[in-house]
Motif scaffolding. Structure first.
Motif, mmCIF file in Angstrom:
data_model
loop_
_atom_site.group_PDB
_atom_site.id
_atom_site.type_symbol
_atom_site.label_atom_id
_atom_site.label_comp_id
_atom_site.label_asym_id
_atom_site.label_seq_id
_atom_site.Cartn_x
_atom_site.Cartn_y
_atom_site.Cartn_z
ATOM 1 N N UNK A 102 56.690 1.878 60.284
ATOM 2 C CA UNK A 102 57.657 2.960 60.115
ATOM 3 C C UNK A 102 57.085 4.290 60.593
ATOM 4 N N UNK A 103 55.804 4.538 60.295
ATOM 5 C CA UNK A 103 55.174 5.770 60.777
ATOM 6 C C UNK A 103 55.101 5.776 62.302
ATOM 7 N N UNK A 104 54.824 4.603 62.881
ATOM 8 C CA UNK A 104 54.777 4.492 64.344
ATOM 9 C C UNK A 104 56.147 4.791 64.948
ATOM 10 N N UNK A 105 57.211 4.292 64.306
ATOM 11 C CA UNK A 105 58.553 4.547 64.806
ATOM 12 C C UNK A 105 58.916 6.030 64.708
ATOM 13 N N UNK A 106 58.465 6.691 63.620
ATOM 14 C CA UNK A 106 58.719 8.123 63.514
ATOM 15 C C UNK A 106 57.995 8.886 64.612
ATOM 16 N N UNK A 107 56.769 8.470 64.899
ATOM 17 C CA UNK A 107 56.004 9.138 65.949
ATOM 18 C C UNK A 107 56.644 8.909 67.313
ATOM 19 N N UNK A 108 57.154 7.710 67.552
ATOM 20 C CA UNK A 108 57.849 7.436 68.809
ATOM 21 C C UNK A 108 59.102 8.298 68.929
ATOM 22 N N UNK A 109 59.777 8.510 67.802
ATOM 23 C CA UNK A 109 60.965 9.347 67.818
ATOM 24 C C UNK A 109 60.677 10.788 68.180
ATOM 25 N N UNK A 110 59.436 11.233 67.925
ATOM 26 C CA UNK A 110 59.039 12.599 68.271
ATOM 27 C C UNK A 110 58.588 12.723 69.724
ATOM 28 N N UNK A 111 58.448 11.571 70.419
ATOM 29 C CA UNK A 111 58.073 11.638 71.822
ATOM 30 C C UNK A 111 56.791 10.920 72.180
ATOM 31 N N UNK A 112 56.136 10.309 71.217
ATOM 32 C CA UNK A 112 54.891 9.589 71.499
ATOM 33 C C UNK A 112 55.175 8.357 72.362
ATOM 34 N N UNK A 113 54.381 8.202 73.449
ATOM 35 C CA UNK A 113 54.629 7.125 74.397
ATOM 36 C C UNK A 113 53.576 6.033 74.351
ATOM 37 N N UNK A 114 52.642 6.118 73.426
ATOM 38 C CA UNK A 114 51.581 5.125 73.344
ATOM 39 C C UNK A 114 51.993 3.894 72.568
ATOM 40 N N UNK A 115 51.017 3.006 72.355
ATOM 41 C CA UNK A 115 51.284 1.753 71.671
ATOM 42 C C UNK A 115 50.977 1.798 70.183
ATOM 43 N N UNK A 116 51.378 0.731 69.500
ATOM 44 C CA UNK A 116 51.170 0.644 68.055
ATOM 45 C C UNK A 116 49.703 0.470 67.694
ATOM 46 N N UNK A 117 48.943 -0.265 68.499
ATOM 47 C CA UNK A 117 47.535 -0.522 68.184
ATOM 48 C C UNK A 117 46.729 0.765 68.067
ATOM 49 N N UNK A 162 47.852 3.660 67.115
ATOM 50 C CA UNK A 162 48.233 4.280 65.836
ATOM 51 C C UNK A 162 47.557 3.560 64.678
ATOM 52 N N UNK A 163 47.521 2.241 64.738
ATOM 53 C CA UNK A 163 46.909 1.461 63.658
ATOM 54 C C UNK A 163 45.420 1.757 63.548
ATOM 55 N N UNK A 164 44.704 1.804 64.688
ATOM 56 C CA UNK A 164 43.267 2.097 64.650
ATOM 57 C C UNK A 164 43.007 3.509 64.125
ATOM 58 N N UNK A 165 43.828 4.453 64.565
ATOM 59 C CA UNK A 165 43.652 5.831 64.106
ATOM 60 C C UNK A 165 43.902 5.934 62.600
ATOM 61 N N UNK A 166 44.943 5.282 62.116
ATOM 62 C CA UNK A 166 45.261 5.332 60.687
ATOM 63 C C UNK A 166 44.163 4.678 59.858
ATOM 64 N N UNK A 167 43.554 3.611 60.378
ATOM 65 C CA UNK A 167 42.470 2.953 59.653
ATOM 66 C C UNK A 167 41.266 3.893 59.511
#
Length: 261
Positions: A85-100, A102-107
């Motif tokens: 859900x956080x990844x989808x919110x970030x994509x909605x703001x214009x982020x063009x990267x992948x989920x991985x 975001x997951x590594x950064x959040x970890x």
């Protein structure tokens, strides 16, 4: 590229602990070629300079992701959003990267800002050559009729309680290196561990528990002397109580009344 911390671990494991190369490779997850290179070169740092430094897509969005993660962390457990859900919110703001990414950064974000602290046990007795403690103190002296403040570097052997003190005009990294060099020359050797507080000349970032990001040059010094640095918990002076007591003793015996030069 090998970080200086890994180089220090390899050098200590081989030269201090006498461990075979195969065991070092298995424990640290590095190849035999790398271990032999560290042992034979006697270097404490290997550099690799890129001609062009690529910028990851996450770099420009790290601040926004920090805000989303912090807001999500402040919510009740039932109301927190998943990483998807956080990844989808970030994509909605214009982020063009992948989920991985975001997951590594959040970890990493969760690990650095975790709230649980591990319990630590500080021994009251030490074996010969096991550890020393290092600290700074600020002393007032009269230099050519002028009242000035000098910085005294204190080193204390934990087993024999042998002490070393040397005064410097400032508390710079060069002064830290010089104090260690002269102290080890006086002691006729080094210890396997060095206990420090979180001084700015050594520690760049303080993580949860005992985790620290040490300065590169400070790690090179520890690797050169085959010393494993251990940092104290902030505001926990009792973890290096011997050198803390030494500061008061030296101040009373040598700096009271004020020295004149």
């Amino acid at each position: 590229m090998l970080v200086v911390e890994t180089i220090g671990k390899i050098r200590r494991a081989y030269f201090v602990d006498g461990r075979p190369i195969k065991a070092i490779c298995r424990e640290l997850g590095v190849s035999r070629k790398v271990v032999r290179k560290v042992i034979r070169s006697q270097a404490t740092e290997f550099r690799y300079e890129r001609e062009t430094q690529p910028l990851p897509k996450m770099g420009a969005w790290s601040a926004e992701l920090d805000r989303l993660l912090a807001r999500n962390e402040s919510k009740a457990a039932r109301e927190r959003l998943t990483l998807i859900r956080l990844f989808e919110e970030l994509r909605g703001l214009g982020y063009a990267g992948g989920y991985d990414a975001v997951r590594r950064y959040a970890r990493r974000w969760s690990k650095e800002r975790g709230t649980s602290t591990a319990s630590a046990y500080v021994p009251l007795s030490f074996a010969p050559g096991e550890a020393y403690q290092f600290d700074w103190s600020h002393e007032i002296v009269l230099l050519s009729g002028t009242t000035v403040m000098v910085k005294a570097a204190h080193v204390r052997l934990c087993h024999s309680r042998m002490l070393f003190v040397r005064a410097y005009p400032r508390e710079t990294q060069e002064m830290v290196f010089d104090a260690h060099d002269r102290a080890f020359a006086l002691f006729k050797g080094t210890c396997t561990r060095g206990i420090y507080d979180n001084m700015k000349t050594a520690v760049e970032t303080i993580f949860v528990g005992k985790g620290r990001l040490y300065n590169r040059r400070f790690l090179q010094m520890c690797s050169h002397y085959l010393v494993d640095p251990v940092a104290c918990t902030p505001a926990s002076g009792w973890e290096k109580g011997q050198v803390e007591n030494q500061v008061g003793l030296v101040r009373e015996r040598f700096f009271t009344p004020r020295l004149r030069f």
